[in-house]
Design an enzyme around this catalytic site. Structure first.
Site, PDB file in Angstrom:
ATOM      1  N   THR A  13       0.928  -1.192  -0.058  1.00  9.92           N
ATOM      2  CA  THR A  13      -0.035   0.011   0.084  1.00  9.92           C
ATOM      3  C   THR A  13       0.797   1.204   0.108  1.00  9.92           C
ATOM      4  O   THR A  13       0.646   2.085  -0.811  1.00  9.92           O
ATOM      5  CB  THR A  13      -1.028   0.011   1.354  1.00  9.92           C
ATOM      6  OG1 THR A  13      -1.929  -1.259   1.196  1.00  9.92           O
ATOM      7  CG2 THR A  13      -1.883   1.211   1.391  1.00  9.92           C
ATOM      8  N   GLU A 190      -3.441  -2.570   9.621  1.00  5.32           N
ATOM      9  CA  GLU A 190      -2.063  -2.910   9.424  1.00  5.32           C
ATOM     10  C   GLU A 190      -2.149  -4.383   9.068  1.00  5.32           C
ATOM     11  O   GLU A 190      -3.364  -4.966   8.929  1.00  5.32           O
ATOM     12  CB  GLU A 190      -1.573  -3.106  10.889  1.00  5.32           C
ATOM     13  CG  GLU A 190      -1.401  -1.944  11.369  1.00  5.32           C
ATOM     14  CD  GLU A 190      -0.386  -1.026  10.830  1.00  5.32           C
ATOM     15  OE1 GLU A 190       0.597  -1.279  10.570  1.00  5.32           O
ATOM     16  OE2 GLU A 190      -0.595   0.240  10.201  1.00  5.32           O
ATOM     17  N   LYS A 205       2.038   4.819  18.142  1.00  6.51           N
ATOM     18  CA  LYS A 205       2.317   6.323  17.959  1.00  6.51           C
ATOM     19  C   LYS A 205       2.218   7.219  18.910  1.00  6.51           C
ATOM     20  O   LYS A 205       2.895   8.266  19.149  1.00  6.51           O
ATOM     21  CB  LYS A 205       0.979   6.591  16.974  1.00  6.51           C
ATOM     22  CG  LYS A 205       1.023   5.812  15.597  1.00  6.51           C
ATOM     23  CD  LYS A 205      -0.307   6.036  14.781  1.00  6.51           C
ATOM     24  CE  LYS A 205      -0.235   5.044  13.401  1.00  6.51           C
ATOM     25  NZ  LYS A 205      -1.812   4.918  13.020  1.00  6.51           N
ATOM     26  N   GLY A 302      -3.688   5.094   4.655  1.00  6.76           N
ATOM     27  CA  GLY A 302      -3.986   5.069   3.049  1.00  6.76           C
ATOM     28  C   GLY A 302      -2.794   5.211   2.099  1.00  6.76           C
ATOM     29  O   GLY A 302      -1.815   5.971   2.729  1.00  6.76           O
TER      30      GLY A 302
HETATM   31  P1  NAP Z   1       1.821  -3.770   3.014  1.00  2.34           P
HETATM   32  O1  NAP Z   1       0.727  -3.411   1.991  1.00  2.34           O
HETATM   33  O2  NAP Z   1       1.485  -5.335   3.437  1.00  2.34           O
HETATM   34  O3  NAP Z   1       3.134  -3.851   1.998  1.00  2.34           O
HETATM   35  C1  NAP Z   1       4.166  -4.562   2.642  1.00  2.34           C
HETATM   36  C2  NAP Z   1       5.109  -4.688   1.526  1.00  2.34           C
HETATM   37  O4  NAP Z   1       6.233  -5.268   2.127  1.00  2.34           O
HETATM   38  C3  NAP Z   1       4.870  -5.619   0.355  1.00  2.34           C
HETATM   39  O5  NAP Z   1       5.113  -5.165  -0.764  1.00  2.34           O
HETATM   40  C4  NAP Z   1       5.533  -7.013   0.925  1.00  2.34           C
HETATM   41  O6  NAP Z   1       6.023  -7.473  -0.510  1.00  2.34           O
HETATM   42  C5  NAP Z   1       7.012  -6.318   1.313  1.00  2.34           C
HETATM   43  N1  NAP Z   1       7.460  -7.496   2.048  1.00  2.34           N
HETATM   44  C6  NAP Z   1       7.118  -7.854   3.246  1.00  2.34           C
HETATM   45  N2  NAP Z   1       7.865  -8.728   3.759  1.00  2.34           N
HETATM   46  C7  NAP Z   1       8.998  -8.944   2.981  1.00  2.34           C
HETATM   47  C8  NAP Z   1      10.152  -9.392   3.116  1.00  2.34           C
HETATM   48  N3  NAP Z   1      10.528 -10.126   4.100  1.00  2.34           N
HETATM   49  N4  NAP Z   1      10.980  -9.028   2.037  1.00  2.34           N
HETATM   50  C9  NAP Z   1      10.683  -8.135   0.922  1.00  2.34           C
HETATM   51  N5  NAP Z   1       9.648  -7.515   0.953  1.00  2.34           N
HETATM   52  C10 NAP Z   1       8.750  -7.737   1.910  1.00  2.34           C
HETATM   53  O7  NAP Z   1       1.632  -2.891   4.074  1.00  2.34           O
HETATM   54  P2  NAP Z   1       1.594  -1.526   4.115  1.00  2.34           P
HETATM   55  O8  NAP Z   1       0.365  -1.110   4.252  1.00  2.34           O
HETATM   56  O9  NAP Z   1       2.307  -0.735   2.973  1.00  2.34           O
HETATM   57  O10 NAP Z   1       2.461  -0.798   5.306  1.00  2.34           O
HETATM   58  C11 NAP Z   1       3.737  -0.784   5.290  1.00  2.34           C
HETATM   59  C12 NAP Z   1       4.552   0.057   6.555  1.00  2.34           C
HETATM   60  O11 NAP Z   1       3.748   1.292   6.526  1.00  2.34           O
HETATM   61  C13 NAP Z   1       4.251  -0.680   7.823  1.00  2.34           C
HETATM   62  O12 NAP Z   1       5.359  -0.486   8.845  1.00  2.34           O
HETATM   63  C14 NAP Z   1       2.640  -0.087   8.283  1.00  2.34           C
HETATM   64  O13 NAP Z   1       2.705   0.019   9.797  1.00  2.34           O
HETATM   65  C15 NAP Z   1       3.325   1.327   8.043  1.00  2.34           C
HETATM   66  N6  NAP Z   1       2.196   2.135   7.620  1.00  2.34           N
HETATM   67  C16 NAP Z   1       0.870   2.124   6.834  1.00  2.34           C
HETATM   68  C17 NAP Z   1      -0.045   2.668   6.485  1.00  2.34           C
HETATM   69  C18 NAP Z   1      -0.971   2.441   5.880  1.00  2.34           C
HETATM   70  O14 NAP Z   1      -2.141   3.261   5.825  1.00  2.34           O
HETATM   71  N7  NAP Z   1      -1.344   1.243   5.241  1.00  2.34           N
HETATM   72  C19 NAP Z   1       0.072   4.145   6.949  1.00  2.34           C
HETATM   73  C20 NAP Z   1       1.158   4.660   7.922  1.00  2.34           C
HETATM   74  C21 NAP Z   1       2.174   3.591   8.151  1.00  2.34           C
HETATM   75  P3  NAP Z   1       4.406  -8.361  -1.437  1.00  2.34           P
HETATM   76  O15 NAP Z   1       3.928  -7.323  -1.849  1.00  2.34           O
HETATM   77  O16 NAP Z   1       5.291  -9.054  -2.278  1.00  2.34           O
HETATM   78  O17 NAP Z   1       3.588  -9.168  -0.300  1.00  2.34           O
HETATM   79  N1  HSE Z   2      -3.343   1.297  10.158  1.00  3.65           N
HETATM   80  C1  HSE Z   2      -2.914   2.529  10.658  1.00  3.65           C
HETATM   81  C2  HSE Z   2      -4.256   3.495  10.762  1.00  3.65           C
HETATM   82  C3  HSE Z   2      -2.207   2.970   9.357  1.00  3.65           C
HETATM   83  O1  HSE Z   2      -5.333   2.567  10.526  1.00  3.65           O
HETATM   84  O2  HSE Z   2      -3.970   4.262  11.071  1.00  3.65           O
HETATM   85  C4  HSE Z   2      -1.756   4.327   9.353  1.00  3.65           C
HETATM   86  O3  HSE Z   2      -0.599   4.426  10.396  1.00  3.65           O
END
Ligand code: NAP
Ligand code: HSE
Length: 437
Positions: A13, A190, A205, A302
């Site tokens: 994402t 998450e 956070k 997002g």
């Molecule tokens: P996500 O959609 O699950 O993406 C995780 C990515 O990491 C995927 O591309 C996955 O590969 C890759 N990955 C996982 N394990 C790996 C490994 N061992 N080696 C190489 N690549 C690996 O997660 P996300 O929502 O983007 O979140 C990522 C981070 O941002 C987290 O720390 C989360 O807490 C933080 N965050 C997220 C948001 C949000 O709104 N989503 C907001 C703020 C912060 P594949 O694609 O091949 O599975």
């Molecule tokens: N899962 C987290 C949330 C992503 O919903 O706020 C942003 O940090």
């Protein structure tokens, strides 16, 4: 124009969002920087997965160590999540002299003290704006904009998924599990959504916000954490009737004998601005001794909003990376050797007012028994509402709003109330915060 090379860990994402911004907004970013950015390599878990972003001409690997050891990479952008592999990869990257951008609040909250020390030793920057409140530049605002203040308290809606669920639950017939599923589909949740629902993500956070606000070490394991899974549609309806909103708040405050760090469902008067923050939007209030109350608002989760903060961090790192670390804004806003390891007080010590809800048998004298128990604990009642259940149940729902009372006293009264034969099931307790109103 000089080009700075980025190594991406993760293309989900947020990683996909960041690549999308770099690909579509590059000319504007180049104008800001006077330099260009190129994504040199990306690590993913599954190389066969179809991607919604264009990865042509960018090497993809499923061996993440390639990214942190890549000789051309200047900045490692960690967007894979977790605290195991992500931590060791970032340690290697730092030791290799690479600057870090991350959105990983779990990693910063749990291992930030050691990572910041390691980064200082190797003269590299760790930037983590996206780790708190997604697209809101709240780290920068608090760390730099409030530097003249002694911050008294911080309170925020800092989980987009939780706020989205609580907002949707106000709609008649909304189902918790179905609403959570939509939040996951929208990319808010998450990898393990219990982190959102049970308050762990918000606690990560809040740990970071408290350190930046008060100049204390990161102390994630001291945060009192309660989730939203016990909140019922009835609680939301009663709150509405009483002119409150139920929000999942992170609250950090200075007390006489230390700091209070807590995440829990909270009833906030509707007249307070933050009570009206709905959906995936987040808001952080910070009260400084000179400025008074301030509030920072925006989308909390997002792809686009979070990646907006990630790319802003990349820009920031490129601007500062040639400068020695000692002349830069410290990672937590206070000089690393000036951080205090302050005591965090037990939740039992806090003093606030409470919403209580319980089922009581519809017998003569029940109310008198309940009010007597509260009076014996010196808890006065500000509001009492009784709503009959169905006739067959022969019970009524009681809703009580108490005055300000110490939590330990309230807990003792709840224990005594629970022993009454007339009370059925658990007693629901929600803390009320007026947030300066
Ligand atoms: P996500 O959609 O699950 O993406 C995780 C990515 O990491 C995927 O591309 C996955 O590969 C890759 N990955 C996982 N394990 C790996 C490994 N061992 N080696 C190489 N690549 C690996 O997660 P996300 O929502 O983007 O979140 C990522 C981070 O941002 C987290 O720390 C989360 O807490 C933080 N965050 C997220 C948001 C949000 O709104 N989503 C907001 C703020 C912060 P594949 O694609 O091949 O599975
Ligand atoms: N899962 C987290 C949330 C992503 O919903 O706020 C942003 O940090």
């Amino acid at each position: 124009m000089k080009t700075v090379k980025i190594g991406l860990l993760g293309l989900g994402t947020v990683g996909g969002g960041a690549l999308n911004i770099i690909q579509h907004t590059l000319p504007e970013i180049e104008r800001r920087l006077g330099q260009s950015i190129e994504v040199a390599i990306i690590a993913v878990r599954d190389l066969t997965r179809t991607r919604s972003v264009d990865t042509q001409n960018i090497p993809l690997t499923d061996n993440a160590t390639e990214v942190v050891n890549h000789p051309d990479v200047d900045i490692v952008v960690e967007l894979m999540g977790g605290t195991g592999l992500a931590k060791s990869l970032l340690e290697t990257a730092i030791q290799n002299g690479k600057h870090i951008v991350t959105a990983n609040k779990a990693l910063i909250a749990e291992h930030g003290n050691a990572l910041f020390a390691l980064a200082k030793k190797h003269n590299v920057i760790i930037s983590y704006e996206a780790a708190v409140a997604g697209g809101i530049p709240v780290i920068k605002a608090m760390r730099e904009g409030l530097a003249a203040n002694k911050v008294e308290w911080v309170a925020g809606i800092i989980n987009g998924t939780g706020n989205y669920i609580l907002t949707e639950m106000k709609k008649p017939g909304a189902d918790f599990a179905a609403v959570l599923k939509v939040a996951q589909e929208l990319g808010y949740a998450e990898a393990d959504p219990t982190f959102d629902v049970e308050g762990i993500d918000a606690a990560h956070k809040l740990t970071i916000l408290a350190s930046i606000a008060f100049g204390i070490e990161l102390q994630f394991n001291k945060v009192y954490t309660e989730g939203i899974s016990q909140i019922t549609a009835d609680d939301i309806r009663f709150a509405e009737q009483l002119d409150y909103e139920i929000k999942h708040l992170g609250v950090a405050s200075r007390l006489e004998n230390g700091f209070s760090l807590r995440v829990h469902p909270t009833m906030v008067p509707k007249s307070v601005l933050i009570a009206n923050v709905s959906g995936v939007m987040n808001a952080v209030m910070a009260f400084g001794n000179h400025v008074g109350p301030t509030m920072y608002y925006g989308p909390g989760a997002g792809a686009g909003p979070t990646a907006s903060s990630v790319v802003a961090d990349i820009v920031e790192v490129i601007r500062w990376k040639e400068q020695p670390i000692d002349v830069q804004v410290p990672a937590l806003g206070f000089a690393l050797d000036q951080l205090q390891s302050a005591p965090v007080v037990s939740i039992d010590e806090i003093e606030t007012s409470y919403y209580l809800r319980c089922f009581a048998k519809d017998h003569v004298g029940v109310l008198a028994k309940i009010t007597a128990i509260l009076a014996d604990s010196n808890i006065s009642i500000e509001h009492l509402h009784q709503e009959p259940c169905s006739q067959e149940a022969n019970a009524a729902t009681l809703v009580i709003i108490t005055n300000h009372v110490k939590e330990s006293l309230l807990n003792t009264a709840i224990e005594t109330l629970s022993e009454l034969d007339d009370i059925e099931g658990d007693i629901m307790r929600i803390r009320i915060e007026s947030l300066g109103a």
